[in-house]
Design an enzyme around this catalytic site. Structure first.
Site, PDB file in Angstrom:
ATOM      1  N   ASN A  62       3.678   6.796  -3.081  1.00 51.23           N
ATOM      2  CA  ASN A  62       2.350   6.834  -2.462  1.00 51.23           C
ATOM      3  C   ASN A  62       1.281   7.049  -3.518  1.00 51.23           C
ATOM      4  OD1 ASN A  62       3.537   9.446  -2.588  1.00 51.23           O
ATOM      5  ND2 ASN A  62       2.130  10.259  -1.059  1.00 51.23           N
ATOM      6  N   GLU A  64      -2.617   8.007  -3.688  1.00 48.08           N
ATOM      7  CA  GLU A  64      -3.764   8.511  -2.924  1.00 48.08           C
ATOM      8  C   GLU A  64      -5.078   8.246  -3.655  1.00 48.08           C
ATOM      9  OE1 GLU A  64      -2.795  12.568  -1.845  1.00 48.08           O
ATOM     10  OE2 GLU A  64      -1.299  11.860  -0.399  1.00 48.08           O
ATOM     11  N   CYS A  73       0.717   4.147   1.273  1.00 51.67           N
ATOM     12  CA  CYS A  73       2.055   4.753   1.387  1.00 51.67           C
ATOM     13  C   CYS A  73       3.029   4.097   0.406  1.00 51.67           C
ATOM     14  CB  CYS A  73       2.610   4.566   2.792  1.00 51.67           C
ATOM     15  SG  CYS A  73       1.713   5.450   4.069  1.00 51.67           S
ATOM     16  N   GLU A  75       6.008   2.992   0.908  1.00 47.66           N
ATOM     17  CA  GLU A  75       6.713   1.819   1.433  1.00 47.66           C
ATOM     18  C   GLU A  75       5.895   0.549   1.248  1.00 47.66           C
ATOM     19  OE1 GLU A  75       6.125   4.715   2.864  1.00 47.66           O
ATOM     20  OE2 GLU A  75       7.589   5.211   4.406  1.00 47.66           O
ATOM     21  N   CYS A 112       5.570   5.785   8.399  1.00 48.98           N
ATOM     22  CA  CYS A 112       4.443   5.890   9.325  1.00 48.98           C
ATOM     23  C   CYS A 112       4.297   4.579  10.099  1.00 48.98           C
ATOM     24  CB  CYS A 112       3.157   6.216   8.573  1.00 48.98           C
ATOM     25  SG  CYS A 112       2.386   4.794   7.775  1.00 48.98           S
ATOM     26  N   CYS A 115       3.358   1.456   8.068  1.00 51.49           N
ATOM     27  CA  CYS A 115       4.473   0.949   7.248  1.00 51.49           C
ATOM     28  C   CYS A 115       5.519   0.265   8.123  1.00 51.49           C
ATOM     29  CB  CYS A 115       5.100   2.087   6.448  1.00 51.49           C
ATOM     30  SG  CYS A 115       3.993   2.674   5.150  1.00 51.49           S
TER      31      CYS A 115
HETATM   32  N1  THU Z   1       3.123   8.683   3.220  1.00 54.02           N
HETATM   33  C1  THU Z   1       3.935   7.710   2.707  1.00 54.02           C
HETATM   34  O1  THU Z   1       3.842   7.363   1.511  1.00 54.02           O
HETATM   35  N2  THU Z   1       4.840   7.138   3.520  1.00 54.02           N
HETATM   36  C2  THU Z   1       5.033   7.473   4.825  1.00 54.02           C
HETATM   37  O2  THU Z   1       5.798   6.834   5.521  1.00 54.02           O
HETATM   38  C3  THU Z   1       4.319   8.623   5.379  1.00 54.02           C
HETATM   39  C4  THU Z   1       3.181   9.116   4.587  1.00 54.02           C
HETATM   40  C5  THU Z   1       2.137   9.313   2.338  1.00 54.02           C
HETATM   41  C6  THU Z   1       0.720   8.987   2.655  1.00 54.02           C
HETATM   42  C7  THU Z   1       0.020  10.164   2.050  1.00 54.02           C
HETATM   43  O3  THU Z   1      -0.207   9.896   0.664  1.00 54.02           O
HETATM   44  C8  THU Z   1       0.997  11.309   2.146  1.00 54.02           C
HETATM   45  O4  THU Z   1       2.258  10.707   2.414  1.00 54.02           O
HETATM   46  C9  THU Z   1       0.692  12.287   3.262  1.00 54.02           C
HETATM   47  O5  THU Z   1       0.475  11.644   4.454  1.00 54.02           O
END
Ligand code: THU
Length: 161
Positions: A62, A64, A73, A75, A112, A115
């Site tokens: 991920n 940010e 994310c 994925e 999520c 994704c």
């Molecule tokens: N996140 C992912 O990378 N994948 C997921 O399936 C769930 C959430 C990340 C997004 C964000 O950077 C952090 O997790 C918290 O939500």
């Protein structure tokens, strides 16, 4: 009125020692990838690793951003890399793991909603189900044989043609 039901099957493993060598290897790669996440805001590091039909591996983490909604994310970072580096090669499986100081990473993380939608598009595009291996740094692991199972009543391109 008729009541209808949606059911799906998933595999539950107590820990990584119960996985096949191929799946364990992928989960180890996803766990390792968490170290490369850029998650200074949530401090929730996610790592994903995929095995392609040609035997190559792709990782994603991920990423940010100070403007929070810009973050991506793990994925979807992975799928973007896979589609760019190997535009004609389907994915066999994707493993996902996470690491955070806030809680013990001892249970499966699941993708999520956004994704799940992206995974479904990838499966549909390459006409091959993607096995999703959901884990943490330790503990139980869940596996579904197709990401499609994670998104019932999905919106698909069928509506757009
Ligand atoms: N996140 C992912 O990378 N994948 C997921 O399936 C769930 C959430 C990340 C997004 C964000 O950077 C952090 O997790 C918290 O939500």
């Amino acid at each position: 009125m008729k009541q209808s039901k949606f059911e799906f099957e998933y595999e539950v493993y107590d820990d990584i020692s119960q996985l096949s060598k191929e799946d364990a290897d992928l989960l180890i790669r996803a766990r390792g990838a968490t170290a490369n996440a850029y998650a200074p805001y949530s401090k929730f590091n996610v790592g994903a690793a995929a095995l392609l039909v040609n035997g190559e591996y792709i990782a994603g983490t991920n990423q940010e951003n100070a403007s929070y909604p810009v973050g991506i994310c793990a994925e979807r970072v992975l799928l973007g890399s896979a589609a760019t580096l190997y535009p004609d090669i389907p994915l066999i499986a994707m493993a996902i793991s996470f690491n955070t100081a806030k809680e013990k990473s001892n249970h499966p993380i699941s993708p999520c909603g956004m994704c799940r939608q992206s995974l479904l598009e990838y499966e549909t595009r390459f006409k091959k189900p993607i096995r999703v291996i959901m884990g943490g740094m330790e503990g139980k692991i869940h596996i579904v044989q197709s990401s499609r199972l994670l998104l019932p009543f999905a919106f698909t391109s069928d509506e757009l043609i």
